[in-house]
Design a protein around this motif. Structure first.
Motif, PDB file in Angstrom:
ATOM      1  N   ASP A  31       0.826  -1.208   0.000  1.00 16.73           N
ATOM      2  CA  ASP A  31       0.000   0.000   0.000  1.00 16.73           C
ATOM      3  C   ASP A  31       0.865   1.265   0.000  1.00 16.73           C
ATOM      4  O   ASP A  31       0.603   2.210  -0.732  1.00 16.73           O
ATOM      5  CB  ASP A  31      -0.916  -0.019   1.234  1.00 16.73           C
ATOM      6  N   ALA A  61       1.087   4.083  -2.855  1.00 15.68           N
ATOM      7  CA  ALA A  61       0.817   5.483  -2.517  1.00 15.68           C
ATOM      8  C   ALA A  61       1.959   6.368  -2.988  1.00 15.68           C
ATOM      9  O   ALA A  61       1.743   7.457  -3.538  1.00 15.68           O
ATOM     10  CB  ALA A  61       0.614   5.623  -1.006  1.00 15.68           C
ATOM     11  N   ALA A  62       3.203   5.900  -2.796  1.00 12.99           N
ATOM     12  CA  ALA A  62       4.377   6.678  -3.220  1.00 12.99           C
ATOM     13  C   ALA A  62       4.370   6.865  -4.742  1.00 12.99           C
ATOM     14  O   ALA A  62       4.682   7.944  -5.254  1.00 12.99           O
ATOM     15  CB  ALA A  62       5.647   5.972  -2.772  1.00 12.99           C
ATOM     16  N   ARG A 110       1.745   6.923  -6.657  1.00  7.55           N
ATOM     17  CA  ARG A 110       0.699   7.896  -7.002  1.00  7.55           C
ATOM     18  C   ARG A 110       1.190   9.321  -6.762  1.00  7.55           C
ATOM     19  O   ARG A 110       0.865  10.229  -7.505  1.00  7.55           O
ATOM     20  CB  ARG A 110      -0.563   7.648  -6.170  1.00  7.55           C
ATOM     21  N   ARG A 111       1.973   9.491  -5.703  1.00  5.73           N
ATOM     22  CA  ARG A 111       2.470  10.843  -5.402  1.00  5.73           C
ATOM     23  C   ARG A 111       3.426  11.348  -6.470  1.00  5.73           C
ATOM     24  O   ARG A 111       3.391  12.512  -6.843  1.00  5.73           O
ATOM     25  CB  ARG A 111       3.217  10.839  -4.057  1.00  5.73           C
ATOM     26  N   LEU A 113      -9.101  24.229   0.766  1.00  6.87           N
ATOM     27  CA  LEU A 113      -7.840  24.858   0.359  1.00  6.87           C
ATOM     28  C   LEU A 113      -8.095  25.811  -0.789  1.00  6.87           C
ATOM     29  O   LEU A 113      -8.990  25.598  -1.621  1.00  6.87           O
ATOM     30  CB  LEU A 113      -6.828  23.796  -0.086  1.00  6.87           C
ATOM     31  N   PHE A 129      -0.628  21.194  -4.471  1.00  6.34           N
ATOM     32  CA  PHE A 129      -0.771  20.210  -3.395  1.00  6.34           C
ATOM     33  C   PHE A 129      -0.035  18.904  -3.683  1.00  6.34           C
ATOM     34  O   PHE A 129       0.729  18.410  -2.852  1.00  6.34           O
ATOM     35  CB  PHE A 129      -2.251  19.946  -3.128  1.00  6.34           C
ATOM     36  N   ALA A 162       3.609  19.269  -3.662  1.00  6.51           N
ATOM     37  CA  ALA A 162       4.078  19.474  -2.278  1.00  6.51           C
ATOM     38  C   ALA A 162       4.126  18.147  -1.527  1.00  6.51           C
ATOM     39  O   ALA A 162       5.031  17.907  -0.729  1.00  6.51           O
ATOM     40  CB  ALA A 162       3.159  20.447  -1.563  1.00  6.51           C
ATOM     41  N   LEU A 163       3.149  17.269  -1.824  1.00 11.92           N
ATOM     42  CA  LEU A 163       3.139  15.958  -1.163  1.00 11.92           C
ATOM     43  C   LEU A 163       4.402  15.171  -1.491  1.00 11.92           C
ATOM     44  O   LEU A 163       4.948  14.479  -0.639  1.00 11.92           O
ATOM     45  CB  LEU A 163       1.915  15.145  -1.607  1.00 11.92           C
ATOM     46  N   MET A 182       5.606  15.934   2.785  1.00 12.97           N
ATOM     47  CA  MET A 182       4.275  15.353   2.615  1.00 12.97           C
ATOM     48  C   MET A 182       3.432  15.549   3.873  1.00 12.97           C
ATOM     49  O   MET A 182       2.261  15.908   3.799  1.00 12.97           O
ATOM     50  CB  MET A 182       4.410  13.858   2.323  1.00 12.97           C
ATOM     51  N   SER A 219       2.224  19.146   4.233  1.00 12.66           N
ATOM     52  CA  SER A 219       1.156  19.454   3.259  1.00 12.66           C
ATOM     53  C   SER A 219      -0.146  18.789   3.653  1.00 12.66           C
ATOM     54  O   SER A 219      -1.227  19.379   3.575  1.00 12.66           O
ATOM     55  CB  SER A 219       1.551  18.955   1.861  1.00 12.66           C
ATOM     56  N   CYS A 220      -0.026  17.548   4.093  1.00  7.53           N
ATOM     57  CA  CYS A 220      -1.216  16.788   4.456  1.00  7.53           C
ATOM     58  C   CYS A 220      -1.883  17.404   5.692  1.00  7.53           C
ATOM     59  O   CYS A 220      -3.106  17.582   5.738  1.00  7.53           O
ATOM     60  CB  CYS A 220      -0.790  15.351   4.728  1.00  7.53           C
ATOM     61  N   ARG A 236      -1.621  20.468   6.640  1.00  3.71           N
ATOM     62  CA  ARG A 236      -2.190  21.764   6.258  1.00  3.71           C
ATOM     63  C   ARG A 236      -3.573  21.560   5.624  1.00  3.71           C
ATOM     64  O   ARG A 236      -4.507  22.294   5.886  1.00  3.71           O
ATOM     65  CB  ARG A 236      -1.242  22.448   5.264  1.00  3.71           C
ATOM     66  N   ALA A 237      -3.666  20.517   4.791  1.00  4.51           N
ATOM     67  CA  ALA A 237      -4.963  20.246   4.146  1.00  4.51           C
ATOM     68  C   ALA A 237      -6.014  19.862   5.197  1.00  4.51           C
ATOM     69  O   ALA A 237      -7.149  20.339   5.157  1.00  4.51           O
ATOM     70  CB  ALA A 237      -4.801  19.123   3.134  1.00  4.51           C
ATOM     71  N   GLY A 291      -1.829   9.954  -3.159  1.00  3.94           N
ATOM     72  CA  GLY A 291      -0.645   9.232  -2.730  1.00  3.94           C
ATOM     73  C   GLY A 291      -0.293   9.338  -1.264  1.00  3.94           C
ATOM     74  O   GLY A 291       0.826   8.996  -0.874  1.00  3.94           O
ATOM     75  N   VAL A 292      -1.211   9.805  -0.429  1.00  3.04           N
ATOM     76  CA  VAL A 292      -0.908   9.818   1.015  1.00  3.04           C
ATOM     77  C   VAL A 292      -1.214   8.433   1.578  1.00  3.04           C
ATOM     78  O   VAL A 292      -2.353   7.972   1.484  1.00  3.04           O
ATOM     79  CB  VAL A 292      -1.755  10.882   1.755  1.00  3.04           C
ATOM     80  N   PRO A 293      -0.209   7.755   2.140  1.00  3.63           N
ATOM     81  CA  PRO A 293      -0.458   6.401   2.657  1.00  3.63           C
ATOM     82  C   PRO A 293      -1.496   6.421   3.783  1.00  3.63           C
ATOM     83  O   PRO A 293      -1.553   7.369   4.572  1.00  3.63           O
ATOM     84  CB  PRO A 293       0.904   5.960   3.199  1.00  3.63           C
TER      85      PRO A 293
END
Lengths: 218, 789
Positions: free
Chosen positions: A75, A79-80, A82-83, A99, A107, A110-111, B1, B4-5, B7-8, B253-255
């Motif tokens: 997972d 996720a990485a 996708r980022r 936001l 965004f 930045a992620l 990350m 940013s996360c 902050r959101a 893409g945030v785990p």
């Protein structure tokens, strides 16, 4: 090769049993190429796009994105990916309502910790969003919101961009405008683009077209 | 990350300040009342501990007089000469301050002060030791050294100095020092007027007041629960509104693990901030209530507690932890939902606003289980903790049953409605239930707690007034200090041919507990006025013939005895109980025998109090002062003593009334917050109705009506629940906590008034969201129909 499907199968369970959605799909997509994926409702287009976007896992077969095989990733790995390498544009825009436009656009980059401010400004200018940066998504029209979603995707400098009915919520004129800008920016970045669409017009603008019927490519 | 996360995630609160306020305020209110109550309890307990240390209470056996509270100095000298190791102590009041005089030469180590090293200084310099507050009050009278360990309202010093300050030359009690040598003469021979009070027989103030503090804690816990309803409700809405954001973050893409961790950190940090505000608020509430609590404890138990509040870690840390644990519990189910939510789940806010039959079904099953547990606990389990567990099951079970019950009522109303607007109104109201259910549950708890507690207090008041009429029948009461005074007064009154009720009293030990033994003259006043809880035929005759006793309810329940059971009045005398009498507001057990029997058992004691029946109280009072040489301050008339008793009673429940109002306020706030946070979700539901021809004003009024109607349903449900609560308080909790059972009376007017308050509170809470709706611009409503929304 940015995207490669090899004998991919996917099925879902419902109250009546198992429903096969994808039945042995194989194709690939090179960097800089654009591909339209068409088919009737329920033919498996969105499922294929979600598997390509590392949002869902295939039941069988293998999928490579930017050289990484998805079945080998957990997972966190997906996720990485996708980022850093994938960008998604949805029919419903999927912006973060709390936001500002500016924060939404930068965004994803930045992620991944790779904000290129010059690139972001170029994308913003190209999409005509300079005057909207301090606004919140709810204050924008549908066309403007979709431009923000595209800007967010392009600003992240993805290797693969996936769009699910990106103009499905827009009127004809706005849809044409948005598509034009998206194709132009994708061409500039050299990313591969796969678009799921019902529109023959949009499909005609892509380098390649694939049609799904009952889970098979025809 | 992560930045940013975060902050959101935090941007959600910036865009939804009302929701943030609801979250923080819910936690602040929950923590405030809990911390406030705990702060009061902690302050009181610290005062009790300090008092026990200062007086050496419960540490050593004491020699005390059989009657009164004074020991002649000669008794002390006789004991020392005969080889008994005893240390003299004098205790007396100088204005509001209790002075304790000790003899350091003979005093047991540590007795008298927590700071032993400073005692010689105090003795040498002829100063008293007291805490800062007390020192300030004593300042002009005597030299005082400040010692924070001395109990509030007390000062300790050399026995000679204290005797001079009190104008006395006698003692209050003698401490029997450990390690007595063998072979001393029997105490009863040297000092027949004294008896030993064993250290373990002393009922400490902290034991006596335990039930009072437990009641305060229960109220604090109820308020905490109501506050947590707000928190739970806000967390639910915040998560529902952020489903889209969570999906987007994950698709970008945030785990999952990082997202869940960040959400937990975010919510718990905010919870800590809210709890911090709550602790400050709790401190202010405690400071506000402390004087009344102090008055209550002084009136009920004679306990002195500090008038100033300290910021003790014990209560603020417990408040903070409880808030965090409560938040974590509310959070865990939502976190679990996200963890299990498919990445591509629908982003429409759904569960929060759409009634799901399964949720109501689950709630109803839990409600039925808890209500069944209530019945089982009531039937088979005894004890105070079981009583509170029963209350908890009853209240939570009833609260959980409320949404399903309200939904059934609304369905019924809809069935009998034909007008389209009203059909929509009932259906729409039912649809709002899941969103409002937590606030409605909070209101149900608050209103039923108010009904229950006010029924208990009003029942207590009625019983207490009637009790005062029974017990305070004599028109005058006279207190005497010496045996000579007692004999002279008895002779003086005998001449007047009026009914006189002499009262003798001493402390005895029954079933190893201190019990007050009273000797009374059985006559028409007792026969006509005293109402027994249970009695044998001719109870007073049996007492008058020295063949039975009357005991108070506290002793009967504590010792597990009732009418016809035997009581060991003296080592060689056991008498049956002829009657059990209600004795409200007194923590101690009592045994009542005839004056003859009392005289036989304790020939050296004399009546120290006289009740006098007279139709000419002022004239007789004047005669007593002028002719019988009785000090005017030793006489009190019936009206004054009744007024004093009622004042103590009313002050006792000032704190309860204040907590009642605060709890109702918190519940109203819960409704306001729920309606405000729901307001945005309401627009898509109301826009179609607006488009079909209902004006915004009418929709606003209907929103107001909806809130009032739902509150009305809550009030209707709260009345039986509140009465059940009152019954549990009166017949279970009171008996377990205080040792007496009160009859339950109903006060319909009070309930109507309280229901009116609840409806007004709901109306006021709904007003702001309704006005906002009335002023919603048509463009906002129209956007609901735009495809891009």
């Amino acid at each position: 090769m940015v995207l490669k499907f090899e004998a991919v199968h996917k099925s879902f369970r419902d109250s009546e049993g198992t429903v096969p959605v994808l039945r042995g799909i194989s194709f690939d997509l090179e960097a800089g190429q654009t591909l339209a994926l068409t088919g009737e409702s329920g033919s498996g287009k969105s499922t294929l796009l979600h598997i390509a976007g590392a949002l869902e896992a295939a039941d069988a077969g293998r999928v490579w994105v930017a050289g990484q095989e998805l079945t080998q990733l957990n997972d966190s790995g997906r996720a990485a990916l996708r980022r850093t390498d994938i960008a998604l544009v949805f029919q419903q825009f999927n912006l973060i309502p709390s936001l500002t436009v500016a924060a939404n656009i930068s965004f994803q980059s930045a992620l991944s910790g790779q904000v290129d401010q010059t690139h972001v400004e170029q994308v913003v200018d190209a999409l005509g969003l300079s005057d909207q940066m301090k606004k919140y998504p709810e204050a924008l029209s549908g066309g403007q919101q979709q431009r923000v979603a595209i800007a967010r995707a392009i600003a992240a400098k993805p290797k693969l961009m996936l769009a699910d009915e990106p103009t499905g919520n827009l009127d004809e004129g706005t849809a044409e405008d948005v598509l034009e800008q998206m194709l132009k920016l994708v061409a500039q970045t050299g990313a591969a683009l796969m678009v799921v669409t019902h529109s023959t017009n949009i499909a005609a603008r892509m380098d390649r077209r694939l049609q799904l019927r009952s889970g098979l490519l025809v | 990350m992560i930045v940013s996360c975060l902050r959101a995630l935090l941007s959600h609160w910036r865009r939804n300040p009302v929701q943030l306020f609801a979250y923080l305020a819910g936690l602040a209110l929950a923590t405030a009342l809990w911390s406030g109550v705990q702060a009061i309890n902690a302050e009181a307990r610290a005062s009790y501990d300090a008092a026990a240390t200062t007086l050496g209470e419960g540490q050593y056996d004491l020699l005390i007089p059989w009657q009164g509270d004074r020991i002649p100095l000669d008794d002390y000298i006789s004991l020392r000469r005969s080889g008994w190791l005893v240390s003299p102590v004098i205790v007396g009041r100088l204005d509001d301050i209790q002075l304790v005089g000790i003899d350091l030469v003979t005093s047991a180590t540590g007795l008298g002060t927590g700071n032993v090293t400073s005692v010689p200084l105090a003795l040498a310099s002829e100063t008293l030791l007291a805490n800062e507050d007390t020192a300030q009050k004593l300042g002009p009278l005597v030299n005082v050294t400040v010692d924070a360990s001395i109990a509030p309202g007390m000062a300790v010093g050399d026995i000679g100095l204290v005797q001079r300050l009190l104008g006395r030359d006698d003692l209050s009690h003698l401490v029997l020092l450990p390690d007595q040598s063998l072979g001393q003469p029997d105490l009863s021979v040297i000092v027949p007027s004294l008896r030993i009070q064993r250290a373990q027989q002393v009922t400490s103030i902290s034991q006596l007041t335990n039930s009072f503090h437990l009641n305060l804690t229960a109220f604090g816990l109820l308020s905490f629960a109501v506050g947590l309803f707000i928190v739970h409700s806000t967390i639910g809405l915040a998560f529902e509104q952020r489903r889209g954001m969570i999906r987007t973050l994950r698709s970008l893409g945030v785990p999952l693990r990082i997202l869940l961790t960040l959400i937990a950190i975010e919510m718990l940090t905010l919870a800590a901030i809210g709890a911090g505000f709550g602790i400050v608020l709790g401190y202010l509430i405690a400071a506000f209530l402390l004087p009344d609590v102090a008055a209550t404890l002084r009136g009920l138990y004679g306990a002195e507690i500090s008038g100033t509040l300290e910021l003790r870690a014990s209560w603020w840390v417990s408040g903070l932890l409880l808030a965090l644990v409560g938040t974590a519990a509310a959070l865990s189910s939502r976190i679990w939902q996200i963890a299990k939510m498919p990445l591509l789940a629908s982003v429409r806010p759904r569960a929060w606003v759409i009634a799901t039959a399964s949720r109501f079904r689950l709630q109803s099953i839990i409600a039925v289980s808890l209500l069944s547990a209530t019945i089982l606990l009531g039937l088979f389990v005894k004890g105070l903790v079981a009583g509170f567990a029963l209350l908890g099951c009853l209240l939570i079970g009833a609260a959980l049953a409320l949404p399903a019950l309200a939904a059934s009522i609304l369905t019924l109303l809809q069935r009998y409605t034909t007008a389209p607007v009203w059909t929509w109104f009932w259906a729409d109201t039912r649809q709002q239930l899941p969103g409002l259910s937590l606030a409605l549950m909070a209101l149900l708890l608050a209103v039923s707690a108010n009904i229950g507690v006010s029924t208990m207090v009003s029942s207590f008041r009625l019983t207490f007034v009637s009790f005062l009429d029974q017990r305070l029948a004599p028109e005058l009461f006279v207190q005497v200090e010496t045996k000579d005074q007692s004999i002279a007064l008895a002779a003086f009154l005998d001449l007047r041919k009026i009914e006189v009720l002499p009262l003798s009293k001493t402390q005895v030990s029954i079933t190893n507990k201190p019990v007050a033994l009273y000797g009374v003259r059985v006559g028409p006043t007792y026969r006509n006025n005293w109402v027994f809880l249970d009695e044998t035929d001719g109870a007073w005759d049996l007492v008058a013939h020295d063949t039975a006793v009357v005991v108070n309810e506290q002793l009967a329940r504590r010792a597990g005895i009732w009418v016809d059971d035997l009581v060991q009045v003296a080592p060689d005398l056991a008498l049956p109980i002829a009657a059990v009498v209600g004795d409200y507001g007194n923590p101690q057990g009592q045994v009542i025998v005839s004056e003859n029997l009392f005289q036989n058992l304790h020939p050296d004691l004399y009546p120290s109090q006289f009740g006098i029946r007279t139709t000419e109280a002022p004239a007789l009072r004047a005669q007593l002062v002028n002719t019988a040489d009785i000090d005017n301050n030793a006489i009190i008339d019936q009206a004054s003593i009744k007024a004093l008793s009622l004042e103590v009673f009313e002050r006792t429940f000032v704190v309860t009334a204040a907590l009642n109002i605060l709890t109702l306020g918190v519940a109203s706030f819960a409704i306001l917050m729920s309606l405000l946070t729901l307001a945005d979700l309401r627009v898509p539901q109301l826009a179609p109705v607006w488009a079909l021809g209902l004006t915004r004003q009418r929709l606003g009024w209907l929103e107001l009506l909806r809130a009032v109607l739902l509150a009305a349903i809550v009030v209707v449900c709260a009345i039986p629940l509140g009465l059940t609560l009152a019954w549990v308080l009166l017949t279970i909790i009171n008996v377990e906590a205080f040792g007496w059972q009160l009859p339950m009376y109903l006060f319909p007017l009070e309930y109507v008034q309280l229901g009116g308050f609840a409806l007004v509170a709901a109306f006021l809470a709904a007003m702001w969201p309704a006005i906002r709706l009335m002023r919603t611009p048509p463009s906002s409503l129209l956007r609901v129909f735009a495809s891009e929304r």
